[in-house]
Motif scaffolding. Sequence first.
Motif, mmCIF file in Angstrom:
data_model
loop_
_atom_site.group_PDB
_atom_site.id
_atom_site.type_symbol
_atom_site.label_atom_id
_atom_site.label_comp_id
_atom_site.label_asym_id
_atom_site.label_seq_id
_atom_site.Cartn_x
_atom_site.Cartn_y
_atom_site.Cartn_z
ATOM 1 N N PRO A 97 23.338 28.258 -3.283
ATOM 2 C CA PRO A 97 24.760 27.948 -3.077
ATOM 3 C C PRO A 97 25.184 26.629 -3.726
ATOM 4 O O PRO A 97 26.309 26.509 -4.231
ATOM 5 C CB PRO A 97 24.878 27.863 -1.548
ATOM 6 N N SER A 98 24.290 25.646 -3.730
ATOM 7 C CA SER A 98 24.603 24.363 -4.353
ATOM 8 C C SER A 98 24.709 24.501 -5.866
ATOM 9 O O SER A 98 25.554 23.855 -6.506
ATOM 10 C CB SER A 98 23.528 23.334 -4.002
ATOM 11 N N LEU A 99 23.874 25.341 -6.443
ATOM 12 C CA LEU A 99 23.944 25.573 -7.886
ATOM 13 C C LEU A 99 25.258 26.254 -8.248
ATOM 14 O O LEU A 99 25.874 25.936 -9.275
ATOM 15 C CB LEU A 99 22.756 26.425 -8.346
ATOM 16 N N GLU A 100 25.691 27.169 -7.406
ATOM 17 C CA GLU A 100 26.977 27.837 -7.629
ATOM 18 C C GLU A 100 28.128 26.835 -7.537
ATOM 19 O O GLU A 100 29.080 26.869 -8.333
ATOM 20 C CB GLU A 100 27.167 28.961 -6.619
ATOM 21 N N ALA A 101 28.038 25.912 -6.574
ATOM 22 C CA ALA A 101 29.074 24.898 -6.421
ATOM 23 C C ALA A 101 29.125 23.977 -7.636
ATOM 24 O O ALA A 101 30.209 23.589 -8.091
ATOM 25 C CB ALA A 101 28.825 24.087 -5.153
ATOM 26 N N ALA A 102 27.961 23.638 -8.173
ATOM 27 C CA ALA A 102 27.916 22.797 -9.372
ATOM 28 C C ALA A 102 28.536 23.524 -10.561
ATOM 29 O O ALA A 102 29.283 22.926 -11.351
ATOM 30 C CB ALA A 102 26.474 22.407 -9.677
ATOM 31 N N ALA A 103 28.235 24.822 -10.687
ATOM 32 C CA ALA A 103 28.805 25.614 -11.785
ATOM 33 C C ALA A 103 30.324 25.671 -11.691
ATOM 34 O O ALA A 103 31.034 25.538 -12.699
ATOM 35 C CB ALA A 103 28.210 27.014 -11.773
ATOM 36 N N GLU A 104 30.827 25.849 -10.480
ATOM 37 C CA GLU A 104 32.289 25.891 -10.278
ATOM 38 C C GLU A 104 32.945 24.559 -10.630
ATOM 39 O O GLU A 104 34.090 24.519 -11.098
ATOM 40 C CB GLU A 104 32.603 26.254 -8.826
ATOM 41 N N ALA A 105 32.191 23.472 -10.430
ATOM 42 C CA ALA A 105 32.714 22.139 -10.750
ATOM 43 C C ALA A 105 32.490 21.774 -12.216
ATOM 44 O O ALA A 105 32.903 20.694 -12.656
ATOM 45 C CB ALA A 105 32.054 21.100 -9.853
ATOM 46 N N GLY A 106 31.846 22.665 -12.961
ATOM 47 C CA GLY A 106 31.597 22.409 -14.374
ATOM 48 C C GLY A 106 30.515 21.380 -14.639
ATOM 49 O O GLY A 106 30.506 20.732 -15.682
ATOM 50 N N ILE A 107 29.583 21.235 -13.681
ATOM 51 C CA ILE A 107 28.501 20.260 -13.819
ATOM 52 C C ILE A 107 27.202 20.982 -14.187
ATOM 53 O O ILE A 107 26.725 21.814 -13.411
ATOM 54 C CB ILE A 107 28.307 19.460 -12.511
ATOM 55 N N PRO A 108 26.613 20.691 -15.343
ATOM 56 C CA PRO A 108 25.358 21.347 -15.714
ATOM 57 C C PRO A 108 24.209 20.885 -14.833
ATOM 58 O O PRO A 108 24.166 19.727 -14.399
ATOM 59 C CB PRO A 108 25.148 20.922 -17.166
ATOM 60 N N VAL A 109 23.276 21.797 -14.572
ATOM 61 C CA VAL A 109 22.133 21.521 -13.702
ATOM 62 C C VAL A 109 20.834 21.608 -14.487
ATOM 63 O O VAL A 109 20.618 22.551 -15.252
ATOM 64 C CB VAL A 109 22.092 22.506 -12.517
ATOM 65 N N ILE A 110 19.988 20.621 -14.278
ATOM 66 C CA ILE A 110 18.629 20.613 -14.828
ATOM 67 C C ILE A 110 17.661 20.591 -13.658
ATOM 68 O O ILE A 110 17.832 19.790 -12.731
ATOM 69 C CB ILE A 110 18.396 19.367 -15.703
ATOM 70 N N THR A 111 16.678 21.447 -13.660
ATOM 71 C CA THR A 111 15.616 21.356 -12.653
ATOM 72 C C THR A 111 14.416 20.648 -13.265
ATOM 73 O O THR A 111 14.172 20.730 -14.474
ATOM 74 C CB THR A 111 15.196 22.737 -12.119
ATOM 75 N N VAL A 112 13.664 19.964 -12.416
ATOM 76 C CA VAL A 112 12.478 19.257 -12.872
ATOM 77 C C VAL A 112 11.316 19.563 -11.934
ATOM 78 O O VAL A 112 11.488 19.656 -10.718
ATOM 79 C CB VAL A 112 12.722 17.734 -12.966
ATOM 80 N N ASP A 113 10.153 19.756 -12.506
ATOM 81 C CA ASP A 113 8.887 20.021 -11.816
ATOM 82 C C ASP A 113 8.849 21.391 -11.155
ATOM 83 O O ASP A 113 7.933 22.173 -11.412
ATOM 84 C CB ASP A 113 8.574 18.933 -10.793
ATOM 85 N N ARG A 114 9.854 21.715 -10.311
ATOM 86 C CA ARG A 114 9.921 23.018 -9.657
ATOM 87 C C ARG A 114 11.161 23.770 -10.154
ATOM 88 O O ARG A 114 12.275 23.274 -10.012
ATOM 89 C CB ARG A 114 10.017 22.847 -8.142
ATOM 90 N N PRO A 115 10.981 24.949 -10.726
ATOM 91 C CA PRO A 115 12.134 25.688 -11.251
ATOM 92 C C PRO A 115 12.877 26.464 -10.163
ATOM 93 O O PRO A 115 12.387 26.612 -9.048
ATOM 94 C CB PRO A 115 11.490 26.658 -12.248
ATOM 95 N N VAL A 116 14.062 26.941 -10.518
ATOM 96 C CA VAL A 116 14.801 27.881 -9.683
ATOM 97 C C VAL A 116 14.866 29.211 -10.442
ATOM 98 O O VAL A 116 14.614 29.264 -11.646
ATOM 99 C CB VAL A 116 16.228 27.381 -9.367
ATOM 100 N N THR A 117 15.190 30.277 -9.741
ATOM 101 C CA THR A 117 15.203 31.601 -10.386
ATOM 102 C C THR A 117 16.390 31.757 -11.331
ATOM 103 O O THR A 117 16.297 32.449 -12.350
ATOM 104 C CB THR A 117 15.229 32.708 -9.329
ATOM 105 N N HIS A 118 17.517 31.139 -11.008
ATOM 106 C CA HIS A 118 18.689 31.208 -11.878
ATOM 107 C C HIS A 118 19.665 30.094 -11.506
ATOM 108 O O HIS A 118 19.566 29.513 -10.428
ATOM 109 C CB HIS A 118 19.390 32.570 -11.749
ATOM 110 N N GLY A 119 20.571 29.783 -12.432
ATOM 111 C CA GLY A 119 21.604 28.795 -12.144
ATOM 112 C C GLY A 119 21.415 27.456 -12.816
ATOM 113 O O GLY A 119 22.307 26.609 -12.759
ATOM 114 N N ALA A 120 20.274 27.224 -13.473
ATOM 115 C CA ALA A 120 20.026 25.949 -14.152
ATOM 116 C C ALA A 120 20.168 26.124 -15.662
ATOM 117 O O ALA A 120 19.816 27.175 -16.216
ATOM 118 C CB ALA A 120 18.639 25.426 -13.820
ATOM 119 N N THR A 121 20.657 25.097 -16.320
ATOM 120 C CA THR A 121 20.756 25.124 -17.780
ATOM 121 C C THR A 121 19.381 25.109 -18.418
ATOM 122 O O THR A 121 19.127 25.808 -19.405
ATOM 123 C CB THR A 121 21.562 23.896 -18.272
ATOM 124 N N THR A 122 18.479 24.314 -17.859
ATOM 125 C CA THR A 122 17.127 24.215 -18.385
ATOM 126 C C THR A 122 16.196 23.699 -17.294
ATOM 127 O O THR A 122 16.642 23.152 -16.284
ATOM 128 C CB THR A 122 17.067 23.284 -19.610
#
Length: 315
Positions: A97-122
Amino acid sequence: ALKRKIFGIIAGFVFISVPVALAEGLLIGFSQVTLQSPFYVELKEGAEAAAQAGGDQLIFLDANGDVNRQNNDIQDLITRRVDVLIINPVNPEAVAPSLEAAAEAGIPVITVDRPVTHGATTHVGRDNTAMGRLVGEAVVAHFGGRAAKVIEIQGDAGGIVMMNRRDGFHEALEGSGLSIVQGPYAEYIRANAVVAMQDLLEANSDVAAIYAHNDDMALGALQVLREAGRDDVVVAGVDGLSEALDIMAATGQYIATALNDPRYLGDVTIQTARQVAAGEAVPEFVDAGTALVTPANVAEFNREHLFAEYRPSVF
């Protein structure tokens, strides 16, 4: 962002490039899973140093292993209108849900060390399967085709890092004559590995090698072996903990580890954030790199910090 030519030294490396579009003076948010781990403390320090060197502001928030707290932290960073959001998720699914909120706000997301299944730019991290495989190959080489028993002390149940380090190691041992006894999940904690190893050694007196999913657990196992006078049993781990390399340099009982420099991981994450903010194309996975350390090459690596330094050219 503006056009400029880079020529400078960042984190010990000289970077030279043709004119590119770079974001300057970024506000970067970083939601960290926890600071209870020395690895994550050094990851934070590496990110802070890189942000300061580039003139960026880093807002760092510690979730302390709490999913609800992390989601609240991410919402706070979104409210502050950060330019880029870095997340090391407590739980990859729970932050959706937080990744969705970031996408709606137009903020790109980067994950580090532990990935997510979807929602991150890289995702910025390391190939843990390769780490396990490198260490496994070193263990196989040590025994030279001889049959022997290897005890494996595992990380956290269901964790992606655990599974990758397990699978890579198992792949390397296929057809080698080495058999694996899978020990309990010791949660990457040395004290847990000490308790586990006491029971494992009693039940497997014929053990010839220990492989732990990180060096901290391997060092716990080594402590038990030494107390039992079992200097005939070799040990291997993952992460490149400087303490492990010191022992490796002093004795042949610690035979292998794979480097996982957290300071450089933080550095690469900030560099990636700058690229993302500038609208540059980045791969789905930015690999910060690893290397095998054995008694043959241990002297080559700087052990000034808690983890041995390893800074390959990533960009």
